[in-house]
Design a protein around this motif. Structure first.
Motif, short mmCIF file in Angstrom:
data_model
loop_
_atom_site.label_atom_id
_atom_site.label_comp_id
_atom_site.label_asym_id
_atom_site.label_seq_id
_atom_site.Cartn_x
_atom_site.Cartn_y
_atom_site.Cartn_z
N MET A 1 0.92 -1.22 0.14
CA MET A 1 -0.13 -0.03 0.08
C MET A 1 0.75 1.33 -0.04
O MET A 1 0.59 2.18 -0.51
CB MET A 1 -1.10 0.12 1.32
CG MET A 1 -1.90 1.31 1.25
SD MET A 1 -2.74 1.16 2.93
CE MET A 1 -3.75 -0.31 2.66
N ALA A 2 1.87 1.33 0.82
CA ALA A 2 2.72 2.68 1.07
C ALA A 2 3.24 2.91 -0.13
O ALA A 2 3.54 4.17 -0.64
CB ALA A 2 3.60 2.50 2.19
N SER A 3 3.90 1.90 -0.67
CA SER A 3 4.72 2.04 -2.16
C SER A 3 3.78 2.68 -3.20
O SER A 3 4.35 3.53 -4.09
CB SER A 3 5.62 1.05 -2.55
OG SER A 3 4.54 -0.03 -2.81
N SER A 4 2.47 2.69 -3.28
CA SER A 4 1.77 2.95 -4.29
C SER A 4 0.91 4.21 -3.98
O SER A 4 0.30 4.68 -4.87
CB SER A 4 0.91 1.91 -4.71
OG SER A 4 -0.07 1.59 -3.60
N SER A 5 0.59 4.63 -2.72
CA SER A 5 -0.08 5.69 -2.29
C SER A 5 0.53 6.52 -1.35
O SER A 5 0.95 7.84 -1.71
CB SER A 5 -1.47 5.29 -1.69
OG SER A 5 -1.20 4.50 -0.59
N VAL A 6 0.75 6.30 -0.25
CA VAL A 6 1.59 6.91 0.69
C VAL A 6 2.91 6.88 0.68
O VAL A 6 3.64 5.91 0.97
CB VAL A 6 1.07 6.61 2.34
CG1 VAL A 6 1.81 7.55 3.14
CG2 VAL A 6 -0.27 6.39 2.51
N VAL A 7 3.67 8.02 0.12
CA VAL A 7 5.12 8.02 -0.18
C VAL A 7 5.92 8.93 0.79
O VAL A 7 7.23 8.63 0.72
CB VAL A 7 5.42 8.55 -1.73
CG1 VAL A 7 4.69 7.55 -2.56
CG2 VAL A 7 4.88 9.96 -1.77
N PHE A 8 5.17 9.47 1.79
CA PHE A 8 5.83 10.14 2.81
C PHE A 8 4.93 10.33 3.83
O PHE A 8 3.65 10.75 3.65
CB PHE A 8 6.35 11.54 2.27
CG PHE A 8 7.13 12.37 3.32
CD1 PHE A 8 8.65 12.32 3.35
CD2 PHE A 8 6.81 13.22 4.14
CE1 PHE A 8 9.51 12.98 4.05
CE2 PHE A 8 7.61 13.96 4.99
CZ PHE A 8 8.85 14.10 4.89
N ALA A 9 5.53 10.24 5.09
CA ALA A 9 4.58 10.46 6.17
C ALA A 9 5.28 10.88 7.44
O ALA A 9 6.54 10.29 7.75
CB ALA A 9 4.01 9.09 6.68
N CYS A 10 4.94 11.87 8.24
CA CYS A 10 5.92 12.43 9.31
C CYS A 10 4.82 12.93 10.36
O CYS A 10 3.64 13.17 10.17
CB CYS A 10 6.60 13.57 9.01
SG CYS A 10 5.72 14.97 8.03
N ILE A 11 5.62 13.07 11.63
CA ILE A 11 4.86 13.53 12.96
C ILE A 11 5.41 14.91 13.14
O ILE A 11 6.61 15.01 13.14
CB ILE A 11 5.05 12.68 13.94
CG1 ILE A 11 4.22 11.47 13.91
CG2 ILE A 11 4.29 13.44 15.35
CD1 ILE A 11 4.29 10.34 14.67
N THR A 12 4.85 15.95 12.93
CA THR A 12 5.22 17.39 13.49
C THR A 12 4.53 18.13 14.42
O THR A 12 3.25 17.90 14.73
CB THR A 12 5.30 18.18 11.95
OG1 THR A 12 3.87 18.76 11.88
CG2 THR A 12 5.70 17.46 11.16
N PRO A 13 5.12 19.11 15.13
CA PRO A 13 4.38 20.05 15.88
C PRO A 13 3.80 21.12 15.22
O PRO A 13 4.07 21.25 14.07
CB PRO A 13 5.46 20.30 17.01
CG PRO A 13 6.73 20.51 16.08
CD PRO A 13 6.61 19.45 14.98
N HIS A 14 3.00 22.05 15.89
CA HIS A 14 2.50 23.19 15.51
C HIS A 14 2.46 24.34 16.22
O HIS A 14 1.68 25.31 16.19
CB HIS A 14 1.16 22.91 14.81
CG HIS A 14 0.04 22.17 15.92
ND1 HIS A 14 -0.25 20.72 15.91
CD2 HIS A 14 -0.30 22.67 17.13
CE1 HIS A 14 -0.98 20.47 17.01
NE2 HIS A 14 -1.10 21.70 17.69
N GLY A 15 3.82 24.39 17.10
CA GLY A 15 3.81 25.69 18.13
C GLY A 15 3.98 26.91 17.20
O GLY A 15 5.00 27.01 16.13
#
Length: 283
Positions: A1-15
């Motif tokens: 699934m990831a190779s064909s649709s989700v190619v980047f994923a991250c957790i970030t803050p928003h301060g």
């Protein structure tokens, strides 16, 4: 699934002070996090991404439902005044401003809404004024605007998490987002916009509690291992004491990027003020 649709994923803050323009006279306050955000932005630019999906806790809210923005555009503005208001300081002048307007991938947003509701996930698909065009513009919250400020300028989809819904429903929502991306041929980047415990500082708006450090230390360990499902194990008491706002968004990411596809890389953790901030890449 990831190779064909989700190619980047991250957790970030928003301060807000992560942005230099909103840091006032303390530009080095969140320098470590800012550097990590810049690195994530560079890494995202290296991928062939069609759309950025932001999972935020601070956007459009509907009782007992997830929401997704399906307007033509989203637009928002933040200022030093906004920062002051958030921590309860008195300030009369606006100071520096940050403005953003982004195109929304309406077809993708609507398809996620349809798929989610078909899967018995209550999703409100939101628009404003007209079906499409310049007047079809919804507000861009700081949970989206801050991380997007470091990312490439491309179409977005913004989804709001819903604390009234179960953890498992958040995971299932992430699964639906990835499935729709695959079916539509979208190569997507997912940002789980997460600040963590908000009770690190007795002078902060939520006071101090020892559970803030306990929860954040556990979250850092879970994210470092890629064991996002472990975030469901915190008791209601420790969540109330520590006041994180990241668990729900991270679980949507967990659904979109299954454990076998994750490649966890913790970039940084810091808490220079009253809340904790984590930057990590999951894929």
């Amino acid at each position: 699934m990831a190779s064909s649709s989700v190619v980047f994923a991250c957790i970030t803050p928003h301060g807000l002070p992560i942005l230099k323009e909103l840091a006032g006279d303390e530009p080095h306050l969140m320098a470590k996090t800012r550097a990590s955000m810049e690195k994530l932005g560079q890494q995202m630019r290296a991928e062939e991404v069609d759309v950025i999906v932001v999972i935020t806790p601070h956007g459009l809210r509907a009782d007992n439902q997830f929401t997704i923005a399906a307007s033509s555009f989203m637009e928002g503005e933040l200022s030093e005044l906004t920062v002051a208001q958030m921590v309860g300081n008195t300030r009369l002048d606006v100071g520096e401003r940050v403005h953003m307007r982004r195109v929304v991938d309406q077809a993708f947003a609507r398809a996620i809404g349809v798929a989610s509701n078909s899967a018995s996930l209550p999703m409100a698909v939101i628009n404003f004024a007209t079906q499409k065009g310049v007047f079809s513009t919804l507000p861009l919250d700081w949970g989206s605007l801050i991380p997007l400020s470091f990312m490439p300028d491309m179409p977005i989809v913004v989804v709001n998490s819903a604390r009234s819904r179960t953890y498992q429903e958040h995971i299932r929502l992430g699964e639906q987002i990835a499935r729709v991306a695959t079916s539509m041929g979208r190569r997507i980047a997912i940002i789980a916009s997460c600040d963590w415990s908000h009770t690190h500082d007795p002078s902060g708006p939520y006071g101090w509690h020892p559970d803030a450090a306990v929860l954040d230390d556990s979250v850092v360990a879970c994210i470092s291992r890629g064991d996002l499902e472990e975030l469901m194990q915190f008791s209601e008491e420790i969540i109330e004491n520590a006041k994180p706002d990241g668990i729900w968004q991270a679980l949507v990411l967990a659904g979109a990027v299954p454990p076998s596809a994750r490649r966890p890389r913790l970039l940084s953790y810091e808490r220079p003020t009253y809340f904790g901030m984590i930057c990590a890449r999951m894929l």
